[in-house]
Design a protein around this motif. Structure first.
Motif, PDB file in Angstrom:
ATOM      1  N   ARG A  75      10.153  11.094 -13.338  1.00 25.61           N
ATOM      2  CA  ARG A  75       9.698  11.793 -12.142  1.00 25.61           C
ATOM      3  C   ARG A  75      10.253  11.198 -10.857  1.00 25.61           C
ATOM      4  N   LEU A  76      10.694   9.937 -10.909  1.00 24.56           N
ATOM      5  CA  LEU A  76      11.093   9.268  -9.677  1.00 24.56           C
ATOM      6  C   LEU A  76      12.064   8.133  -9.993  1.00 24.56           C
ATOM      7  N   VAL A  77      13.077   7.980  -9.128  1.00 24.07           N
ATOM      8  CA  VAL A  77      13.959   6.812  -9.140  1.00 24.07           C
ATOM      9  C   VAL A  77      13.671   6.028  -7.868  1.00 24.07           C
ATOM     10  N   TYR A  78      13.419   4.720  -8.023  1.00 25.00           N
ATOM     11  CA  TYR A  78      13.007   3.895  -6.887  1.00 25.00           C
ATOM     12  C   TYR A  78      13.852   2.632  -6.830  1.00 25.00           C
ATOM     13  N   PHE A  79      14.330   2.301  -5.628  1.00 25.79           N
ATOM     14  CA  PHE A  79      15.094   1.067  -5.462  1.00 25.79           C
ATOM     15  C   PHE A  79      15.076   0.637  -4.002  1.00 25.79           C
ATOM     16  N   GLU A  80      15.436  -0.623  -3.799  1.00 26.85           N
ATOM     17  CA  GLU A  80      15.619  -1.171  -2.462  1.00 26.85           C
ATOM     18  C   GLU A  80      17.111  -1.246  -2.164  1.00 26.85           C
ATOM     19  N   THR A  81      17.480  -1.069  -0.914  1.00 25.12           N
ATOM     20  CA  THR A  81      18.824  -1.430  -0.459  1.00 25.12           C
ATOM     21  C   THR A  81      18.766  -1.645   1.048  1.00 25.12           C
ATOM     22  N   ALA A 118       0.839  -1.205   0.000  1.00 24.84           N
ATOM     23  CA  ALA A 118       0.000   0.000   0.000  1.00 24.84           C
ATOM     24  C   ALA A 118       0.867   1.245   0.000  1.00 24.84           C
ATOM     25  N   ALA A 119       2.008   1.181   0.684  1.00 26.95           N
ATOM     26  CA  ALA A 119       2.934   2.320   0.678  1.00 26.95           C
ATOM     27  C   ALA A 119       3.470   2.559  -0.732  1.00 26.95           C
ATOM     28  N   PHE A 120       3.884   1.493  -1.417  1.00 29.69           N
ATOM     29  CA  PHE A 120       4.396   1.662  -2.777  1.00 29.69           C
ATOM     30  C   PHE A 120       3.293   2.161  -3.709  1.00 29.69           C
ATOM     31  N   GLY A 121       2.099   1.602  -3.594  1.00 24.35           N
ATOM     32  CA  GLY A 121       0.992   2.060  -4.430  1.00 24.35           C
ATOM     33  C   GLY A 121       0.649   3.513  -4.178  1.00 24.35           C
ATOM     34  N   THR A 122       0.609   3.912  -2.910  1.00 27.84           N
ATOM     35  CA  THR A 122       0.341   5.311  -2.570  1.00 27.84           C
ATOM     36  C   THR A 122       1.410   6.225  -3.138  1.00 27.84           C
ATOM     37  N   LEU A 123       2.665   5.794  -3.065  1.00 26.70           N
ATOM     38  CA  LEU A 123       3.776   6.596  -3.571  1.00 26.70           C
ATOM     39  C   LEU A 123       3.657   6.842  -5.070  1.00 26.70           C
ATOM     40  N   VAL A 124       3.575   5.782  -5.852  1.00 26.47           N
ATOM     41  CA  VAL A 124       3.651   5.945  -7.304  1.00 26.47           C
ATOM     42  C   VAL A 124       2.353   6.493  -7.893  1.00 26.47           C
ATOM     43  N   LEU A 125       1.206   6.110  -7.330  1.00 24.25           N
ATOM     44  CA  LEU A 125      -0.054   6.599  -7.881  1.00 24.25           C
ATOM     45  C   LEU A 125      -0.327   8.048  -7.493  1.00 24.25           C
ATOM     46  N   CYS A 156       0.650  -3.299 -13.668  1.00 25.38           N
ATOM     47  CA  CYS A 156      -0.304  -2.257 -13.282  1.00 25.38           C
ATOM     48  C   CYS A 156       0.036  -0.890 -13.864  1.00 25.38           C
ATOM     49  N   LEU A 157       1.239  -0.402 -13.589  1.00 27.71           N
ATOM     50  CA  LEU A 157       1.567   0.966 -13.986  1.00 27.71           C
ATOM     51  C   LEU A 157       1.480   1.202 -15.491  1.00 27.71           C
TER      52      LEU A 157
END
Length: 411
Positions: free
Chosen positions: A164-170, A103-110, A136-137
């Protein structure tokens, strides 16, 4: 060395000490809560209400003007304490908690991306995040650009005027690869692009991406921050303006993915022992990683604080310990991994992570099972059929080592 000893001790004006410079663990226990404001209850109360009453129309108007303090999807006192505390620990201006990590990722990108925008992601992501960016996106006209961010120079060609955004895990799920937050952020910011980092594998006790240049931090609160495997939750932390957008558009009417007050209470409880737990997770994981690395049945081990890990220099730069996640593969491959898991007597075969209990699973087995229902199910980038992911819990490490040794015998 713990995060508490390296933390800059951000000044905390909401604590009873009236602005004293407090350490990480003290703020994890006390920030944003004064018992005097809640009938002197030592623990934050759980506000189980779906709406709020007001003594007058003018008071109702004033609450609305504050930004949605009318209805429990938009505001709850228990979740507000959690948001403020997490933001403080992460070094952010503001926070938003939601029902799950996804839900956090969905809220962020949408909330931040629209039709025609582009999102740059690292080539390896959590499997459900992969499903969202692949399936989805694109339906909403958002182009997703996978890039190998282990080389930050790759951003130069990937970023366009539409990014608009760079997203990654670390660390990156499930191999615990480490990406250089500061190098990636510098290149993205040079093109006026925001950077969001999923720091779930580390928690703010071991890594704070904002200190290394990230704009937004995402956590699955289900994992280490809660730490007890008994509730779900997600968080987004960053600058006040962006977080206002995520709350007012994302939570309010795009996803509506509100965190329950009881879940917020459980996560606040878990947060109080975060630093202590992460020290134990990390110490035990390093012992197990060394044992596995020396075992004849084991082909390879990936743990950020092993000298053999290709990213261990970056890991030491931006993390204080290695956390509790490691991955390894067996010479016996797919069949050997299944045999080993079936022999385990103490470690629990389960797909989550960050619990007090040690959890272990074999992604390739799960993927093959899912293919019976979804033909498009596939292993994510970099994950082979031999990979086993282990979330090291808080049991006596000698017992965990013994269980792994007996399960690996004669493989």
């Amino acid at each position: 060395m713990t995060a508490s000893s390296e933390q800059d001790n951000v000044q905390d004006h909401s604590d009873p000490s009236h602005g004293a410079r407090l350490g990480f663990d003290t703020r994890a226990i006390h920030h944003a809560f004064d018992p005097a404001d809640f009938s002197r209850a030592v623990q934050p109360p759980v506000f189980l209400t779906s709406t709020y009453g007001f003594e007058s129309v003018a008071a109702n108007d004033a609450a609305a003007a504050l930004g949605g303090r009318l209805y429990a999807r938009e505001y709850n006192p228990t979740t507000e304490i959690l948001e403020k505390r997490l933001a403080n620990l992460e070094g952010a201006e503001a926070g938003l908690v939601v029902s799950t990590g996804m839900a956090a990722f969905g809220t962020l990108v949408l909330s931040l991306l629209s039709q025609g925008d582009e999102l740059v992601v690292h080539k390896t992501l959590y499997s459900n995040t992969v499903a969202m960016v692949e399936q989805c996106l694109p339906r909403f006209g958002i182009r997703v650009v996978p890039v190998d961010l282990s080389n930050p120079n790759n951003l130069d060609a990937a970023i366009t005027d539409k990014t608009r955004l760079v997203y990654f895990e670390t660390p990156v799920n499930p191999l615990s690869a480490i990406l250089d937050i500061s190098a990636i952020a510098a290149r993205a910011h040079a093109r006026n692009v925001k950077v969001a980092v999923d720091s779930t594998f580390a928690s703010p006790s071991l890594q704070r991406p904002i200190e290394h240049g990230a704009d937004i931090v995402l956590h699955s609160l289900t994992k280490y921050i809660n730490g007890h495997g008994d509730t779900l939750g997600g968080a987004l932390l960053g600058d006040a303006e962006t977080l206002h957008t995520l709350h007012e558009t994302g939570l309010r009417y795009i996803t509506g993915a509100t965190l329950s007050p009881h879940s917020a209470f459980l996560i606040l409880r878990g947060l109080k022992t975060l630093s202590l737990r992460m020290e134990r997770h990390s110490a035990s994981a390093l012992i197990i990683a060394h044992m596995l690395e020396a075992h004849p049945a084991v082909a390879w081990v990936s743990y950020p604080f092993l000298d053999s890990h290709p990213d261990h220099t970056i890991a030491h730069k931006q993390m204080t310990q290695g956390a509790g996640m490691l991955a390894f593969g067996l010479h016996a491959g797919f069949d050997g991994a299944r045999t080993m898991l079936d022999r385990l007597q103490l470690l629990t075969r389960a797909v989550s992570l960050g619990d007090t209990d040690s959890l272990i699973y074999h992604p390739a087995s799960i993927t093959r099972a899912r293919q019976a229902l979804r033909k498009d199910a596939h292993l994510i980038e970099g994950v082979g059929e031999d990979l086993v992911r282990l979330s090291v819990g808080l049991e006596d490490v000698s017992d965990l080592v013994a269980d792994l040794r007996q399960a690996l015998q004669d493989l």
